[in-house]
Design an enzyme around this catalytic site. Structure first.
Site, PDB file in Angstrom:
ATOM      1  N   GLY A  10      52.830  -6.108  21.448  1.00  0.00           N
ATOM      2  CA  GLY A  10      53.087  -7.545  21.267  1.00  0.00           C
ATOM      3  C   GLY A  10      51.986  -8.175  20.423  1.00  0.00           C
ATOM      4  N   GLY A  13      52.362 -11.715  18.663  1.00  0.00           N
ATOM      5  CA  GLY A  13      52.570 -12.910  19.477  1.00  0.00           C
ATOM      6  C   GLY A  13      51.355 -13.818  19.503  1.00  0.00           C
ATOM      7  CD  GLN A  14      49.928 -19.199  22.338  1.00  0.00           C
ATOM      8  OE1 GLN A  14      50.534 -18.876  23.364  1.00  0.00           O
ATOM      9  NE2 GLN A  14      49.311 -20.356  22.211  1.00  0.00           N
ATOM     10  CG  ASP A  36      55.287  -7.532  17.996  1.00  0.00           C
ATOM     11  OD1 ASP A  36      56.485  -7.527  18.347  1.00  0.00           O
ATOM     12  OD2 ASP A  36      54.486  -8.413  18.343  1.00  0.00           O
ATOM     13  CG  ASP A  51      62.292  -1.449  21.831  1.00  0.00           C
ATOM     14  OD1 ASP A  51      61.747  -2.018  22.796  1.00  0.00           O
ATOM     15  OD2 ASP A  51      63.530  -1.301  21.737  1.00  0.00           O
ATOM     16  CE1 TYR A 141      56.437 -14.719  31.219  1.00  0.00           C
ATOM     17  CE2 TYR A 141      56.024 -16.923  32.061  1.00  0.00           C
ATOM     18  CZ  TYR A 141      55.575 -15.788  31.410  1.00  0.00           C
ATOM     19  OH  TYR A 141      54.293 -15.744  30.946  1.00  0.00           O
ATOM     20  CE  LYS A 145      54.243 -12.020  32.462  1.00  0.00           C
ATOM     21  NZ  LYS A 145      53.687 -10.827  31.802  1.00  0.00           N
TER      22      LYS A 145
HETATM   23  C1  AKB Z   1      55.255 -20.433  29.475  1.00  0.00           C
HETATM   24  O1  AKB Z   1      55.226 -21.662  29.342  1.00  0.00           O
HETATM   25  O2  AKB Z   1      56.267 -19.793  29.794  1.00  0.00           O
HETATM   26  C2  AKB Z   1      53.959 -19.669  29.281  1.00  0.00           C
HETATM   27  C3  AKB Z   1      53.277 -19.424  30.581  1.00  0.00           C
HETATM   28  C4  AKB Z   1      52.676 -20.541  31.317  1.00  0.00           C
HETATM   29  O3  AKB Z   1      53.212 -18.315  31.016  1.00  0.00           O
HETATM   30  N1  AKB Z   1      53.087 -20.369  28.406  1.00  0.00           N
END
Ligand code: AKB
Length: 314
Positions: A10, A13-14, A36, A51, A141, A145
């Protein structure tokens, strides 16, 4: 001493974009493999198209380069994940489990996998959210996590894998745009303000969220990864804090430099996500274990963002 070869997954990415030069400084440019889904126009060192959901491709890359550390930064973030939850779960979990399995089988020395404030949800305290809180996330998400954190602890306990993790707040940076997050407004507003545009904010003006400036996020990552193994007491993921502010407070801070900035508040589906997250984070365990101290507050971050982006847009 063993020479390390580091793989960033990655890297476009940011966080990957900003972390790459720091890792190149520490390990040497040729010893950091950026990867990436697509090759960037100007790679500054070795780059591999990867990938990470493909276990054979990942194993092959790790073997060929004799990788000893992985920074696994690829994930679908909170807002984007809600548009296709099963896809987001599949991608986030497949890539994570591939990284953990290849790290175990190839006996890697260290692995970094970020977590997020998205692990918290209803039932966690929203002010000074403690390290050990109830984790009932509101997004796919966040669910991925929480699962990831438990997998990290499992691989550490069962296989002795040295996996380390931080629960990043919203990360604010000038180097590249974040994509698909709920905290992204706090980056986008700077780009609009510098160009003299009005900004449409997708969160309400009083929505307080924890944030961190990129320099602090990177320093925390490096300090955690360079800390002695026996100082790491948390093998799920460490709470990490930088600053906390609302869109209205950020607007006021930017208006000190760019008084003409106007902001229209148009909360959308991301408002509910933000309201399920902490307003501020208790990171005392990170401070105790490996000496974490943030350096940037709202006013220092704002000054730095305006200075850096003024150069980019001049
Ligand atoms: C998001 O906004 O999904 C991310 C995070 C807080 O993990 N920046």
């Amino acid at each position: 001493m063993q020479r390390d070869t580091v793989l960033i997954i990655g890297a476009n990415g940011q966080i990957g974009t900003a972390l790459l030069p720091l890792l190149q400084d520490q390990f040497g440019t040729d010893n950091v493999i950026a990867s990436d889904l697509q090759k960037p126009d100007h790679a500054t060192g070795p780059f591999e198209v990867l990938d990470a959901t493909n276990p054979d491709a990942l194993t092959d890359l790790v073997r060929r380069h004799k990788v000893t550390q992985i920074y696994h930064l690829a994930a679908v973030l909170s807002a984007k994940g809600e548009s296709d939850p099963l896809w987001a779960w599949d991608l986030n979990m497949k890539a994570l489990l591939n990284v953990l399995e290849v790290s175990r089988l190839q006996q890697l020395r260290k692995v970094f996998v970020p977590s997020s404030i998205a692990v918290f949800g209803d039932d966690a305290l929203r002010n000074n959210t403690p390290q050990n809180s109830v984790l009932k996330p509101s997004t796919v998400y966040g669910i991925s996590k929480v699962a990831a954190e438990n997998w990290l602890a499992y691989y550490h306990k069962r296989y002795g894998l040295d996996v380390r993790s931080l629960r990043y707040p919203g990360v604010i940076s000038y180097q590249s745009m974040p994509g698909g997050g709920t905290t992204d407004y706090a980056v986008a507003i700077f780009h609009e303000a510098i160009q003299g545009h009005a900004f449409d904010c997708f969160l309400a003006e009083d929505t307080r969220l924890p944030m961190i400036y990129m320099d602090d996020a990177l320093r925390a990552t490096m300090e955690l990864m360079n800390a002695p193994e026996d100082s790491i007491s948390v093998r799920t993921s460490y709470n990490l804090a930088g600053m906390s502010f609302t869109p209205a407070e950020l607007t006021a801070a930017i208006q000190r430099y760019l008084p003409e900035l106007t902001v229209n508040y148009k909360p959308d589906f991301r408002q509910a996500i933000a309201e399920s997250w902490p307003m501020s984070i208790d990171d005392s365990v990170a401070r105790r274990d490996w000496g974490w101290q943030p350096g940037f507050d709202l006013s220092r971050m704002t000054e730095e963002m305006i200075n850096q982006l003024s150069v980019v847009y001049q």
